[in-house]
Design an enzyme around this catalytic site. Structure first.
Site, PDB file in Angstrom:
ATOM      1  CD1 TRP A   1      39.346  31.897  41.169  1.00 57.19           C
ATOM      2  CD2 TRP A   1      37.390  32.605  40.927  1.00 57.19           C
ATOM      3  NE1 TRP A   1      39.109  30.892  40.560  1.00 57.19           N
ATOM      4  CE2 TRP A   1      37.619  31.385  40.342  1.00 57.19           C
ATOM      5  CE3 TRP A   1      36.183  33.085  40.752  1.00 57.19           C
ATOM      6  CZ2 TRP A   1      36.638  30.297  39.772  1.00 57.19           C
ATOM      7  CZ3 TRP A   1      35.111  32.273  40.249  1.00 57.19           C
ATOM      8  CH2 TRP A   1      35.391  31.012  39.568  1.00 57.19           C
ATOM      9  CG  HIS A   2      35.017  36.098  38.746  1.00 58.02           C
ATOM     10  ND1 HIS A   2      34.626  36.298  40.151  1.00 58.02           N
ATOM     11  CD2 HIS A   2      34.239  35.091  37.940  1.00 58.02           C
ATOM     12  CE1 HIS A   2      33.724  35.192  40.238  1.00 58.02           C
ATOM     13  NE2 HIS A   2      33.332  34.899  39.044  1.00 58.02           N
ATOM     14  N   GLY A   3      39.144  37.452  37.822  1.00 51.96           N
ATOM     15  CA  GLY A   3      40.320  38.283  36.705  1.00 51.96           C
ATOM     16  C   GLY A   3      40.897  39.632  37.323  1.00 51.96           C
TER      17      GLY A   3
ATOM     18  CG  MET B   1      34.180  35.516  44.228  1.00 51.94           C
ATOM     19  SD  MET B   1      32.282  35.437  44.504  1.00 51.94           S
ATOM     20  CE  MET B   1      32.279  34.610  46.258  1.00 51.94           C
ATOM     21  N   GLY B   2      36.307  38.558  43.500  1.00 46.27           N
ATOM     22  CA  GLY B   2      36.460  39.410  42.380  1.00 46.27           C
ATOM     23  C   GLY B   2      38.052  39.127  41.529  1.00 46.27           C
TER      24      GLY B   2
END
Length: 403
Positions: A332-334, A329-330
């Site tokens: 995915w943010h960048g 998830m992290g």
């Protein structure tokens, strides 16, 4: 032609409600005008990308949609007779390839030109298409319907920032017409959501994001005592309030518009700052994203590890799963250090929370449970979340390394 960014100003809402009026009238009288719905979605998508640098994004979303259409249609046909693991993993990899190239292009690993593949909403469309491949693998989606696929992928209200819907749930709504009494209730909920979204996004989000957050940023930047400033606490809390009201406001607008169109898109926020622990927080915060990762990353990773017996202890499996889930998830943010650290903090928080719950269960007679302990749990969770937002917002990167 006007350039209309989603839910950005009153002009957008004027054009939107005028365009949706015939669709709403049809639904009220038991008719769903599918082609009109498609035309409205396409028109508003066109008006997002019809000028300036947005034109390249418009071309990118067209190419992207064709790419995903080919992948999902191919895998759907393949899945009817075969089910090789390597084909499934290849399809998932190809589905997330565009956003992977965008993310790596942004930090210079690939040529920066790959960032041109990016467009407003690429992350959320990737969740839709990849989710379809996974649901097809599981047998939840048994038939590929080209028109329904395009309606799902290019559903205008939730295009840019979600909420993230599932194809099977969306198709159920989009393939039917709600009863008149139900649709009247949906319109009532939509009106309430529009008003609440207005208060969240245009009043509270503006106040925290444009006034309070910059104020604490400027104080912190002017008071750097060996890498720390007490003003950073103000940065953390003001950003946390801004992020909630901005995103929750947008989500309210998206859900309201979906309801007007007869589609019950999932809610995204459920009083997250009243969560009793960090797992409860993720069951309330950006819920469509959290549940997507829970179902398609955490659960699948955990089942695979247990099935292959890589780790025998179930507690260890869960702990590793939390870290993997939050790390994905992290990323995915960048691809930045502060998203990775934020992910590790929340993954570790879940591990600690589970350990506490196990300890509490063993010592339930010695550990009180009452109103005070519930309020304290909410207080502790709220402050943990807010302080981790100091990492997530990226301000520390500028404060420590570019001051």
């Amino acid at each position: 032609m006007p350039n209309l960014q989603p839910y950005a100003d009153p002009t957008y809402f004027f054009y939107l409600l005028v365009a949706l009026a015939p669709l709403a009238i049809g639904l009220y009288f038991g008719k769903r005008f599918v082609w009109y719905e498609i035309l409205v979605s396409l028109a508003f998508i066109f008006l997002i990308f019809d000028t300036g640098h947005y034109v390249n994004q418009g071309i990118a979303i067209l190419v992207y949609s064709i790419w995903q259409f080919c992948l999902v249609s191919f895998y759907s046909a393949y899945r009817k007779t075969k089910n090789a693991n390597w084909v499934f993993y290849l399809m998932v990899a190809l589905s997330i390839l565009p956003i992977t190239m965008v993310r790596f292009g942004a930090i210079g690993v690939f040529k920066p030109e790959f960032t041109l593949l990016g467009f407003l909403g690429i992350s959320y469309l990737t969740f839709r298409s990849t989710g379809m491949i996974i649901e097809t693998r599981d047998g939840a989606i048994k038939e590929f319907k080209p028109i329904m696929f395009l309606r799902f992928m290019l559903f205008m209200p939730t295009l840019s920032s979600g909420p993230i819907d599932r194809y099977t749930r969306f198709a159920g709504d989009a393939g039917s017409v709600p009863e008149r009494t139900d649709y009247i209730d949906m319109l009532g909920y939509a009106v309430k959501s529009y008003f609440l979204g207005f208060v969240y996004k245009f009043i509270l989000s503006y106040y925290f994001g444009q006034i309070v957050y910059p104020f604490f940023q400027s104080l912190a930047m002017g008071d750097n005592h060996h890498g720390f400033s007490w003003w950073l606490i103000g940065v953390a809390y003001s950003y946390g309030m801004y992020l909630f009201f901005d995103f929750a406001g947008y989500s309210r607008f998206a859900i309201a518009t979906s309801y007007v169109m007869g589609i019950k898109s999932p809610i995204n926020f459920n009083q997250p700052y009243r969560a009793h622990n960090i797992k409860d927080f993720w069951n309330r915060w950006h819920m469509s994203l959290s549940f997507w990762f829970r179902d398609f990353v955490f659960m699948r990773f955990s089942f695979m590890v247990m099935r292959k017996k890589w780790i025998k202890n179930r507690t260890t499996v869960s702990n590793v799963g939390y870290l993997v889930n939050m790390m994905v998830m992290g990323l995915w943010h960048g691809l930045t250090w502060y998203y990775i650290v934020y992910a590790l903090l929340h993954g570790t928080g879940m591990i600690v929370n589970d350990a506490w719950l196990r300890f509490k269960k063993k010592h339930r007679d010695q550990i009180p449970h009452n109103k005070f302990t519930e309020v304290f749990a909410i207080f502790l969770t709220f402050n943990f979340v807010m302080l981790t937002f100091l990492v997530f917002c990226g301000f520390l990167d500028k404060f420590w390394f570019h001051h």
